[in-house]
Design a protein around this motif. Structure first.
Motif, PDB file in Angstrom:
ATOM      1  N   ARG A 106       0.882  -1.474  -0.005  1.00 14.27           N
ATOM      2  CA  ARG A 106      -0.159   0.209   0.056  1.00 14.27           C
ATOM      3  C   ARG A 106       0.911   1.329   0.175  1.00 14.27           C
ATOM      4  O   ARG A 106       0.438   2.325  -0.713  1.00 14.27           O
ATOM      5  N   HIS A 107       1.879   1.188   0.769  1.00 11.38           N
ATOM      6  CA  HIS A 107       2.872   2.389   0.591  1.00 11.38           C
ATOM      7  C   HIS A 107       3.530   2.673  -0.630  1.00 11.38           C
ATOM      8  O   HIS A 107       3.519   3.651  -0.946  1.00 11.38           O
ATOM      9  N   LEU A 108       4.168   1.393  -1.351  1.00  6.37           N
ATOM     10  CA  LEU A 108       4.556   1.488  -2.500  1.00  6.37           C
ATOM     11  C   LEU A 108       3.486   2.090  -3.613  1.00  6.37           C
ATOM     12  O   LEU A 108       3.682   2.751  -4.663  1.00  6.37           O
ATOM     13  N   VAL A 109       2.205   2.068  -3.430  1.00 10.46           N
ATOM     14  CA  VAL A 109       1.202   2.405  -4.394  1.00 10.46           C
ATOM     15  C   VAL A 109       1.047   3.871  -4.083  1.00 10.46           C
ATOM     16  O   VAL A 109       1.064   4.564  -5.127  1.00 10.46           O
ATOM     17  N   THR A 110       1.131   4.301  -2.940  1.00  4.26           N
ATOM     18  CA  THR A 110       1.100   5.639  -2.780  1.00  4.26           C
ATOM     19  C   THR A 110       2.335   6.493  -3.159  1.00  4.26           C
ATOM     20  O   THR A 110       2.396   7.480  -3.878  1.00  4.26           O
ATOM     21  N   THR A 111       3.546   5.548  -2.925  1.00  5.36           N
ATOM     22  CA  THR A 111       4.686   6.375  -3.494  1.00  5.36           C
ATOM     23  C   THR A 111       4.769   6.275  -5.179  1.00  5.36           C
ATOM     24  O   THR A 111       5.096   7.218  -5.772  1.00  5.36           O
ATOM     25  N   ALA A 112       4.263   5.080  -5.528  1.00  9.53           N
ATOM     26  CA  ALA A 112       4.176   5.041  -7.137  1.00  9.53           C
ATOM     27  C   ALA A 112       3.195   6.351  -7.856  1.00  9.53           C
ATOM     28  O   ALA A 112       3.659   6.933  -8.722  1.00  9.53           O
ATOM     29  N   ARG A 113       1.970   6.639  -6.835  1.00  7.84           N
ATOM     30  CA  ARG A 113       1.194   8.046  -7.417  1.00  7.84           C
ATOM     31  C   ARG A 113       2.108   9.152  -7.364  1.00  7.84           C
ATOM     32  O   ARG A 113       2.118   9.942  -8.271  1.00  7.84           O
ATOM     33  N   ALA A 114       2.814   9.333  -6.230  1.00 10.37           N
ATOM     34  CA  ALA A 114       3.774  10.453  -5.910  1.00 10.37           C
ATOM     35  C   ALA A 114       4.620  10.485  -7.027  1.00 10.37           C
ATOM     36  O   ALA A 114       4.814  11.744  -7.564  1.00 10.37           O
ATOM     37  N   LEU A 115       5.446   9.471  -7.206  1.00  9.82           N
ATOM     38  CA  LEU A 115       6.600   9.401  -8.278  1.00  9.82           C
ATOM     39  C   LEU A 115       6.187   9.762  -9.668  1.00  9.82           C
ATOM     40  O   LEU A 115       6.572  10.495 -10.355  1.00  9.82           O
ATOM     41  N   ALA A 116       4.763   9.379 -10.203  1.00 14.05           N
ATOM     42  CA  ALA A 116       4.308   9.573 -11.464  1.00 14.05           C
ATOM     43  C   ALA A 116       3.837  11.141 -11.568  1.00 14.05           C
ATOM     44  O   ALA A 116       4.130  11.715 -12.542  1.00 14.05           O
ATOM     45  N   LEU A 117       3.360  11.487 -10.556  1.00 13.39           N
ATOM     46  CA  LEU A 117       3.009  13.179 -10.434  1.00 13.39           C
ATOM     47  C   LEU A 117       4.098  14.092 -10.708  1.00 13.39           C
ATOM     48  O   LEU A 117       4.112  15.015 -11.013  1.00 13.39           O
ATOM     49  N   THR A 118       5.524  13.515 -10.136  1.00  8.90           N
ATOM     50  CA  THR A 118       6.644  14.378 -10.132  1.00  8.90           C
ATOM     51  C   THR A 118       7.368  13.906 -11.260  1.00  8.90           C
ATOM     52  O   THR A 118       8.822  14.176 -11.417  1.00  8.90           O
ATOM     53  N   ARG A 122       8.812  11.031 -12.462  1.00 10.70           N
ATOM     54  CA  ARG A 122       9.592  10.040 -12.090  1.00 10.70           C
ATOM     55  C   ARG A 122       8.790   8.758 -12.394  1.00 10.70           C
ATOM     56  O   ARG A 122       8.603   7.805 -11.678  1.00 10.70           O
ATOM     57  N   ARG A 123       8.490   8.549 -13.837  1.00  6.46           N
ATOM     58  CA  ARG A 123       7.605   7.572 -14.324  1.00  6.46           C
ATOM     59  C   ARG A 123       8.104   6.158 -13.956  1.00  6.46           C
ATOM     60  O   ARG A 123       7.593   5.157 -13.867  1.00  6.46           O
ATOM     61  N   ASP A 124       9.496   6.167 -14.575  1.00  2.00           N
ATOM     62  CA  ASP A 124      10.141   4.832 -14.544  1.00  2.00           C
ATOM     63  C   ASP A 124      10.097   4.212 -13.271  1.00  2.00           C
ATOM     64  O   ASP A 124       9.851   3.160 -12.771  1.00  2.00           O
ATOM     65  N   GLU A 125      10.394   5.233 -12.290  1.00  2.00           N
ATOM     66  CA  GLU A 125      10.524   4.616 -10.603  1.00  2.00           C
ATOM     67  C   GLU A 125       9.036   4.214 -10.346  1.00  2.00           C
ATOM     68  O   GLU A 125       9.058   3.364  -9.350  1.00  2.00           O
ATOM     69  N   ALA A 126       8.132   5.165 -10.773  1.00  2.00           N
ATOM     70  CA  ALA A 126       6.637   4.616 -10.340  1.00  2.00           C
ATOM     71  C   ALA A 126       6.381   3.564 -11.061  1.00  2.00           C
ATOM     72  O   ALA A 126       5.579   2.467 -10.316  1.00  2.00           O
ATOM     73  N   SER A 127       6.866   2.797 -12.289  1.00  2.00           N
ATOM     74  CA  SER A 127       6.566   1.722 -12.786  1.00  2.00           C
ATOM     75  C   SER A 127       7.174   0.639 -12.071  1.00  2.00           C
ATOM     76  O   SER A 127       6.543  -0.424 -11.713  1.00  2.00           O
ATOM     77  N   THR A 128       8.425   0.848 -11.724  1.00  2.00           N
ATOM     78  CA  THR A 128       9.311  -0.156 -10.876  1.00  2.00           C
ATOM     79  C   THR A 128       8.507  -0.269  -9.346  1.00  2.00           C
ATOM     80  O   THR A 128       8.214  -1.601  -8.971  1.00  2.00           O
TER      81      THR A 128
END
Length: 158
Positions: free
Chosen positions: A91-103, A105-111
């Protein structure tokens, strides 16, 4: 735990100065209690400093401050994250992925989303996650095979 719930609840009013101040105040109060309590998970609720930090990331994202959410997430010790249960980490990684996508950092979000599926596959199929996967497919210039196959498993056409 009530301070953490109150911090999340304060975000319902949008990013008004009052909402930001209330959320910060509640997170600060929770952090004080966690510090007095001692180590993580000292009680049956799993309340502790790490849980406060996880909520901080979520609250910042809810307040539309994705950059601050990413930075707050980076301050969480990797060992503290590893000690969490699989679903909570996911769940934390989902939140992190959303934040990364918005900033952007899309490759990091995908990972991060691929890691979510490895930890707890049911988490990437939640209704709130599917749009993030869809957006990443559109925004990442060359989506990885892992992201494309994850999208297909989520019902998103890759």
């Amino acid at each position: 735990m009530l301070y953490l719930v109150a911090a999340v609840g304060a975000t319902g009013g949008g990013r008004s100065p009052a909402a930001v101040a209330t959320a910060a105040d509640r997170l600060g109060a929770a952090a004080e209690v966690a510090e007095r309590q001692g180590g993580d998970g000292a009680d049956l609720t799993g309340f502790g400093a790490t849980n406060v930090r996880l909520h901080e990331v979520d609250v910042l994202l809810r307040l539309d401050d994705a950059r601050a959410a990413v930075e707050a997430g980076r301050r969480i010790a990797p060992g503290a994250l590893a000690a969490l249960g699989r679903e909570r980490r996911a769940r934390h990684l989902v939140t992190t992925a959303r934040a990364l996508a918005l900033t952007r950092r899309r490759d990091e979000a995908s990972t991060a989303l691929v890691e979510v599926e490895r930890l707890a596959p049911e988490e990437v199929r939640r209704p709130a996650v599917v749009p993030v996967v869809r957006d990443l497919l559109l925004l990442v210039p060359a989506p990885s095979l892992e992201l494309r196959t994850l999208a297909e498993r989520c019902g998103v056409r890759a």
